[in-house]
Design a protein around this motif. Sequence first.
Motif, PDB file in Angstrom:
ATOM      1  N   UNK A 316       1.054  -1.591   0.059  1.00  0.00           N
ATOM      2  CA  UNK A 316       0.347  -0.455   0.218  1.00  0.00           C
ATOM      3  C   UNK A 316       0.979   1.239   0.048  1.00  0.00           C
ATOM      4  N   UNK A 317       2.055   1.380   0.497  1.00  0.00           N
ATOM      5  CA  UNK A 317       2.984   2.211   0.707  1.00  0.00           C
ATOM      6  C   UNK A 317       3.767   2.433  -0.711  1.00  0.00           C
ATOM      7  N   UNK A 318       3.829   1.852  -1.468  1.00  0.00           N
ATOM      8  CA  UNK A 318       4.318   2.051  -2.952  1.00  0.00           C
ATOM      9  C   UNK A 318       3.433   2.207  -2.667  1.00  0.00           C
ATOM     10  N   UNK A 319       2.097   2.018  -3.501  1.00  0.00           N
ATOM     11  CA  UNK A 319       1.238   2.547  -4.099  1.00  0.00           C
ATOM     12  C   UNK A 319       1.000   3.627  -4.338  1.00  0.00           C
ATOM     13  N   UNK A 320       0.749   4.272  -3.050  1.00  0.00           N
ATOM     14  CA  UNK A 320       0.267   5.488  -2.533  1.00  0.00           C
ATOM     15  C   UNK A 320       2.041   6.064  -2.458  1.00  0.00           C
ATOM     16  N   UNK A 324       3.534   2.266  -9.886  1.00  0.00           N
ATOM     17  CA  UNK A 324       1.960   1.568 -10.845  1.00  0.00           C
ATOM     18  C   UNK A 324       1.660   0.685  -9.532  1.00  0.00           C
ATOM     19  N   UNK A 325       0.053  -0.006  -9.831  1.00  0.00           N
ATOM     20  CA  UNK A 325      -0.077  -1.383  -8.806  1.00  0.00           C
ATOM     21  C   UNK A 325       0.900  -1.955  -9.539  1.00  0.00           C
ATOM     22  N   UNK A 326       0.724  -2.152 -10.668  1.00  0.00           N
ATOM     23  CA  UNK A 326       0.850  -3.897 -11.795  1.00  0.00           C
ATOM     24  C   UNK A 326       1.989  -4.852 -11.548  1.00  0.00           C
ATOM     25  N   UNK A 327       2.903  -2.990 -11.115  1.00  0.00           N
ATOM     26  CA  UNK A 327       4.224  -2.936 -10.857  1.00  0.00           C
ATOM     27  C   UNK A 327       3.989  -3.599  -9.268  1.00  0.00           C
ATOM     28  N   UNK A 328       3.761  -3.107  -8.652  1.00  0.00           N
ATOM     29  CA  UNK A 328       4.126  -3.486  -7.032  1.00  0.00           C
ATOM     30  C   UNK A 328       2.859  -4.876  -6.699  1.00  0.00           C
ATOM     31  N   UNK A 330       3.533  -7.540  -9.194  1.00  0.00           N
ATOM     32  CA  UNK A 330       4.056  -8.263  -9.937  1.00  0.00           C
ATOM     33  C   UNK A 330       5.669  -8.657  -8.858  1.00  0.00           C
ATOM     34  N   UNK A 331       5.430  -7.078  -8.281  1.00  0.00           N
ATOM     35  CA  UNK A 331       7.322  -7.383  -7.406  1.00  0.00           C
ATOM     36  C   UNK A 331       6.168  -8.077  -5.869  1.00  0.00           C
ATOM     37  N   UNK A 332       5.830  -8.101  -5.602  1.00  0.00           N
ATOM     38  CA  UNK A 332       5.340  -8.502  -4.307  1.00  0.00           C
ATOM     39  C   UNK A 332       5.403 -10.747  -4.817  1.00  0.00           C
ATOM     40  N   UNK A 333       4.702 -10.541  -5.883  1.00  0.00           N
ATOM     41  CA  UNK A 333       5.056 -11.324  -6.586  1.00  0.00           C
ATOM     42  C   UNK A 333       6.094 -12.522  -6.514  1.00  0.00           C
ATOM     43  N   UNK A 334       6.904 -11.875  -6.795  1.00  0.00           N
ATOM     44  CA  UNK A 334       8.240 -12.019  -6.876  1.00  0.00           C
ATOM     45  C   UNK A 334       9.011 -13.026  -6.142  1.00  0.00           C
ATOM     46  N   UNK A 335       8.394 -11.746  -4.580  1.00  0.00           N
ATOM     47  CA  UNK A 335       9.684 -12.621  -3.650  1.00  0.00           C
ATOM     48  C   UNK A 335       8.590 -13.283  -3.120  1.00  0.00           C
ATOM     49  N   UNK A 371      -0.038 -12.373  -0.114  1.00  0.00           N
ATOM     50  CA  UNK A 371      -1.962 -11.537   0.088  1.00  0.00           C
ATOM     51  C   UNK A 371      -1.097 -10.375  -1.185  1.00  0.00           C
ATOM     52  N   UNK A 372      -0.194  -9.322  -1.085  1.00  0.00           N
ATOM     53  CA  UNK A 372      -0.114  -8.311  -1.731  1.00  0.00           C
ATOM     54  C   UNK A 372       0.360  -8.656  -3.322  1.00  0.00           C
ATOM     55  N   UNK A 373       0.284 -10.184  -3.240  1.00  0.00           N
ATOM     56  CA  UNK A 373       0.097  -9.510  -5.078  1.00  0.00           C
ATOM     57  C   UNK A 373      -1.054 -10.706  -5.683  1.00  0.00           C
ATOM     58  N   UNK A 374      -0.942 -11.287  -5.675  1.00  0.00           N
ATOM     59  CA  UNK A 374      -2.198 -12.776  -6.798  1.00  0.00           C
ATOM     60  C   UNK A 374      -3.368 -12.104  -5.912  1.00  0.00           C
TER      61      UNK A 374
END
Length: 454
Positions: A316-320, A324-328, A330-335, A371-374
């Motif tokens: 949520x911090x990165x989006x705020x 871009x939402x999609x970038x965030x 995907x980043x969460x999903x990579x982790x 949880x914060x990705x898909x």
Amino acid sequence: MATGGVRNVTVCGGEHGPRTPQHDGMRRDGGGEPYWSRPECRVWTAMLLLGTCLLYCARVTVPICAVALSTHFGWDKKQSGVVLSSFFWGYCLTQVIGGHISDQIGGEKVLLLSASAWGFLTFITPVLTQITSAHLVFMTCSRFLMGLLQGVYFPSLASLLSQRVRESERAFTYSTVGTGSQFGTLVIGAAGSLLLDWYGWESVFYFSGLLTLLWVYCTCKYLLTEKDLIIPLDYLRRSISISKQSKVPWKQLFKKAPIWAVIVAQLCTASTFFTLLSWLPTFFKETFPESKGWVFNVVPWLVAIPTSLFSGFLSDHLINQGYRTVTVRKFMQVIGSGVSSVFALCLGQTSSFCNAIVFASASVGLQTFNHSGISVNVQDLAPSCAGLLFGVGNTGGALLGVVCVYLAGYLMETTGSWISVFNLVAAVNSVGLCVFLVFGEAQRVDTDSAYIDL
């Protein structure tokens, strides 16, 4: 849209206003329910966190009491396995329909109805075992029914949050509520073990069932009005079938690559979670026979709680901050899928108990970044039918989980090495991650773009 014009609604974090009935107002994203105010968000998040905790308390009662039940009823390993596995077959069957009904009548109604049923079933299980002599059949049917009832929970949760929480706060809210699964596992593991030793296996069922019913009562009394609790039977009947006049273009929706990307990714991550959940205790017991069970059964889940909360806050911090939402996502999903798999591979290579605990904790903990990705991406793509789509992915995840759990055992039996099990986890996660990275998006696809505020 309500007859006579569009009403102003309150968004989460704005001024608190009166609740708007279903389909009586118009949100920023086109849905029919207003967003929760910030105080409402906090209260509902706390209550849903507790509800998820109690969900897992009820779910894990039989695994916690498996040895005691086997001794009491004279079951062998195969019979115990039948009882334990029957839950997942029921769990697969109600995901989609539970999510769809939640999208139509409200996720909170479906959550409370199912919780009332599974809480009551858990509470009366010890009593019913004294009435029947066919204990194996009864417990198998009971677990199957428990799976049916609990199968609607997470799709309903996804539906509820997509309708009531704005995009910039969904990741933290969902991640916070999701920690209830770890809390529930810890609570029933600790309290259930003590009750089992002190008062017998029956007390574990009474404890879990009673707390669930108490949670339902408090939620209905303090968070919902009488009008909220009324579900017209005719409307419920119409909600069960997907209407041909629905505003959601189902055929077009399932032709879109981002929808299938999030479904495939969710399917893969859910199945690998079930695989680790099922085999990690056996791995530690066989690889490190002198180790203490409470260490490897507790530490990874303790680590998963703060990592889940952190992932939601970070997302949520990165989006705020303007990312871009999609970038965030995907980043969460990579982790959640990629980095966690690296630690799973390391787990198969180590011969040190301390290192194994670190690797297992890192793998299980980082998986919560999903949880914060898909998990939230479903709500990004189609908030009007997030529950149904989440149910589709969760159904596939549960079915593939059964396959992966069996395949892991087969590989271990064939190769005699745990490395093959963790290679399987990494391979399945990699497939889901690659599909999501290539085809994943975060823009709405369930309505005409002319009505979407992106």
